[in-house]
Design a protein around this motif. Structure first.
Motif, PDB file in Angstrom:
ATOM      1  N   PHE A  91       0.822  -1.200   0.000  1.00  0.00           N
ATOM      2  CA  PHE A  91       0.000   0.000   0.000  1.00  0.00           C
ATOM      3  C   PHE A  91       0.862   1.259   0.000  1.00  0.00           C
ATOM      4  O   PHE A  91       0.586   2.207  -0.737  1.00  0.00           O
ATOM      5  CB  PHE A  91      -0.964   0.006   1.187  1.00  0.00           C
ATOM      6  N   LEU A  92       1.914   1.280   0.798  1.00  0.00           N
ATOM      7  CA  LEU A  92       2.804   2.437   0.828  1.00  0.00           C
ATOM      8  C   LEU A  92       3.509   2.619  -0.515  1.00  0.00           C
ATOM      9  O   LEU A  92       3.719   3.754  -0.957  1.00  0.00           O
ATOM     10  CB  LEU A  92       3.813   2.314   1.965  1.00  0.00           C
ATOM     11  N   LYS A  93       3.839   1.531  -1.157  1.00  0.00           N
ATOM     12  CA  LYS A  93       4.440   1.604  -2.494  1.00  0.00           C
ATOM     13  C   LYS A  93       3.449   2.228  -3.472  1.00  0.00           C
ATOM     14  O   LYS A  93       3.812   3.081  -4.283  1.00  0.00           O
ATOM     15  CB  LYS A  93       4.852   0.208  -2.952  1.00  0.00           C
ATOM     16  N   LEU A  94       2.189   1.837  -3.382  1.00  0.00           N
ATOM     17  CA  LEU A  94       1.150   2.415  -4.242  1.00  0.00           C
ATOM     18  C   LEU A  94       1.002   3.911  -3.966  1.00  0.00           C
ATOM     19  O   LEU A  94       0.922   4.721  -4.894  1.00  0.00           O
ATOM     20  CB  LEU A  94      -0.185   1.694  -4.025  1.00  0.00           C
ATOM     21  N   LEU A  95       0.972   4.300  -2.695  1.00  0.00           N
ATOM     22  CA  LEU A  95       0.835   5.714  -2.341  1.00  0.00           C
ATOM     23  C   LEU A  95       2.003   6.546  -2.844  1.00  0.00           C
ATOM     24  O   LEU A  95       1.843   7.714  -3.175  1.00  0.00           O
ATOM     25  CB  LEU A  95       0.720   5.889  -0.826  1.00  0.00           C
ATOM     26  N   SER A  96       3.168   5.942  -2.907  1.00  0.00           N
ATOM     27  CA  SER A  96       4.343   6.697  -3.336  1.00  0.00           C
ATOM     28  C   SER A  96       4.517   6.707  -4.855  1.00  0.00           C
ATOM     29  O   SER A  96       5.449   7.332  -5.355  1.00  0.00           O
ATOM     30  CB  SER A  96       5.604   6.140  -2.668  1.00  0.00           C
ATOM     31  N   SER A  97       3.617   6.044  -5.561  1.00  0.00           N
ATOM     32  CA  SER A  97       3.728   6.055  -7.020  1.00  0.00           C
ATOM     33  C   SER A  97       3.391   7.450  -7.557  1.00  0.00           C
ATOM     34  O   SER A  97       2.783   8.274  -6.876  1.00  0.00           O
ATOM     35  CB  SER A  97       2.814   5.003  -7.652  1.00  0.00           C
ATOM     36  N   THR A 115      -0.841   8.259  -7.920  1.00  0.00           N
ATOM     37  CA  THR A 115      -1.865   7.932  -6.919  1.00  0.00           C
ATOM     38  C   THR A 115      -2.419   9.167  -6.215  1.00  0.00           C
ATOM     39  O   THR A 115      -3.639   9.343  -6.119  1.00  0.00           O
ATOM     40  CB  THR A 115      -1.312   6.939  -5.884  1.00  0.00           C
ATOM     41  N   ILE A 116      -1.552  10.024  -5.713  1.00  0.00           N
ATOM     42  CA  ILE A 116      -2.004  11.206  -4.978  1.00  0.00           C
ATOM     43  C   ILE A 116      -2.824  12.120  -5.889  1.00  0.00           C
ATOM     44  O   ILE A 116      -3.829  12.688  -5.463  1.00  0.00           O
ATOM     45  CB  ILE A 116      -0.810  11.962  -4.354  1.00  0.00           C
ATOM     46  N   ASN A 117      -2.409  12.233  -7.152  1.00  0.00           N
ATOM     47  CA  ASN A 117      -3.169  13.053  -8.105  1.00  0.00           C
ATOM     48  C   ASN A 117      -4.582  12.511  -8.295  1.00  0.00           C
ATOM     49  O   ASN A 117      -5.555  13.275  -8.310  1.00  0.00           O
ATOM     50  CB  ASN A 117      -2.461  13.110  -9.459  1.00  0.00           C
TER      51      ASN A 117
END
Length: 119
Positions: free
Chosen positions: A30-36, A39-41
């Protein structure tokens, strides 16, 4: 008296270890996904607009490809951060929106911003 572990105790310890390993892996994923990159955009656009279709998301996030958008949406859906509603129409329409879990994640981002002194 021998200090030997029974089979039952070994299995119980192994089960707990497996659960801990799975939790760690899930958190890391999940943290890896958030740091992609995207994702935040995507979360920002969905938080700002509530419900968006695929094409609308693509227009609001300059530079993202359809493949990357689709892949990131699928991963966010897997973690129950967003949900999709598909309409049986021609052409097919799909809407994306934040789940309750996703809304809580947005709150966490606000808390992080506050902690950093940004808000």
């Amino acid at each position: 008296m021998e200090n030997r572990m029974t089979i039952e105790k070994y299995i119980q310890n192994q089960a707990i270890s497996d659960i801990e390993d799975n939790c760690l892996k899930s958190t890391q994923d999940f943290l890896k996904l958030l740091s992609s990159k995207w994702t935040i955009n995507i979360l920002y656009v969905l938080n700002k607009n509530s419900i968006k279709r695929f094409g609308e998301l693509k227009k609001e996030i300059p530079g993202i490809t359809s493949v990357m958008l689709s892949s990131t949406l699928r991963k966010l859906e897997k973690f129950d951060v967003i949900s999709r509603k598909q309409f049986n129409s021609i052409p097919p329409q799909v809407e994306y929106f934040l789940t309750e879990k996703g809304k809580k994640l947005i709150f966490i981002f606000y808390e992080i911003d506050t902690w950093l002194g940004k808000i």
